[in-house]
Design a protein around this motif. Structure first.
Motif, PDB file in Angstrom:
ATOM      1  N   ASP A  35      34.166  55.223   0.447  1.00 48.93           N
ATOM      2  CA  ASP A  35      33.884  53.952  -0.219  1.00 48.93           C
ATOM      3  C   ASP A  35      34.855  52.922   0.342  1.00 48.93           C
ATOM      4  O   ASP A  35      36.042  52.973   0.041  1.00 48.93           O
ATOM      5  N   GLY A  37      35.093  49.856  -0.342  1.00 50.89           N
ATOM      6  CA  GLY A  37      35.391  48.788  -1.293  1.00 50.89           C
ATOM      7  C   GLY A  37      34.461  47.605  -1.094  1.00 50.89           C
ATOM      8  O   GLY A  37      33.490  47.668  -0.340  1.00 50.89           O
ATOM      9  N   TRP A  38      34.755  46.524  -1.779  1.00 49.04           N
ATOM     10  CA  TRP A  38      33.919  45.319  -1.742  1.00 49.04           C
ATOM     11  C   TRP A  38      34.331  44.497  -0.529  1.00 49.04           C
ATOM     12  O   TRP A  38      35.263  43.692  -0.573  1.00 49.04           O
ATOM     13  N   ARG A  40      33.690  41.846   2.680  1.00 46.29           N
ATOM     14  CA  ARG A  40      32.923  40.639   3.031  1.00 46.29           C
ATOM     15  C   ARG A  40      31.934  40.961   4.145  1.00 46.29           C
ATOM     16  O   ARG A  40      32.333  41.295   5.257  1.00 46.29           O
ATOM     17  N   ASN A  44      26.380  40.670   1.279  1.00 46.73           N
ATOM     18  CA  ASN A  44      26.858  40.094   0.018  1.00 46.73           C
ATOM     19  C   ASN A  44      27.252  38.628   0.178  1.00 46.73           C
ATOM     20  O   ASN A  44      27.990  38.082  -0.638  1.00 46.73           O
ATOM     21  N   THR A  47      30.993  37.477  -0.066  1.00 50.39           N
ATOM     22  CA  THR A  47      31.711  37.411  -1.347  1.00 50.39           C
ATOM     23  C   THR A  47      32.679  38.568  -1.571  1.00 50.39           C
ATOM     24  O   THR A  47      33.357  38.604  -2.590  1.00 50.39           O
ATOM     25  N   GLY A  48      32.757  39.514  -0.640  1.00 47.70           N
ATOM     26  CA  GLY A  48      33.668  40.645  -0.801  1.00 47.70           C
ATOM     27  C   GLY A  48      35.116  40.198  -0.810  1.00 47.70           C
ATOM     28  O   GLY A  48      35.469  39.149  -0.285  1.00 47.70           O
ATOM     29  N   LYS A  50      37.607  42.204   0.425  1.00 50.35           N
ATOM     30  CA  LYS A  50      38.300  42.813   1.565  1.00 50.35           C
ATOM     31  C   LYS A  50      37.710  42.284   2.869  1.00 50.35           C
ATOM     32  O   LYS A  50      36.511  42.034   2.969  1.00 50.35           O
TER      33      LYS A  50
END
Length: 83
Positions: A35, A37-38, A40, A44, A47-48, A50
């Motif tokens: 995973d 993580g969120w 960019r 998305n 909007t991430g 990382k």
């Protein structure tokens, strides 16, 4: 709203990761899920939280595993996660 197709595909990837890891258990091949993580990305709309480089770090760590590294693991920056 829950995106059924997205969450179903994630569950399927988790399932096949464990299945491959079990199939290859007695070989030097490691099969793990990461995973990042969120991060960019275009998906998305940037909007991430990382950067792509930060998101790649846990993936790279798993690519560089030694022979004593885990298999059938689900990991992120902070370490191993429960399935």
């Amino acid at each position: 709203m829950l995106n059924l197709a997205y969450t179903s595909s994630k569950a399927a990837v988790n399932m096949i990761t464990v299945a491959y890891a079990k199939e290859l258990w007695d070989t030097p091949i490691k099969v793990n899920a990461v995973d990042p993580g969120w991060v960019r990305t275009d998906i998305n709309h940037g909007t991430g939280i990382k950067s792509p480089e930060e998101g790649a770090a846990p993936i790279l760590a798993m690519v560089l595993l030694g022979p004593d590294g885990p298999t059938a693991a689900f990991v992120q920056d902070e370490g191993r996660l429960p399935w």
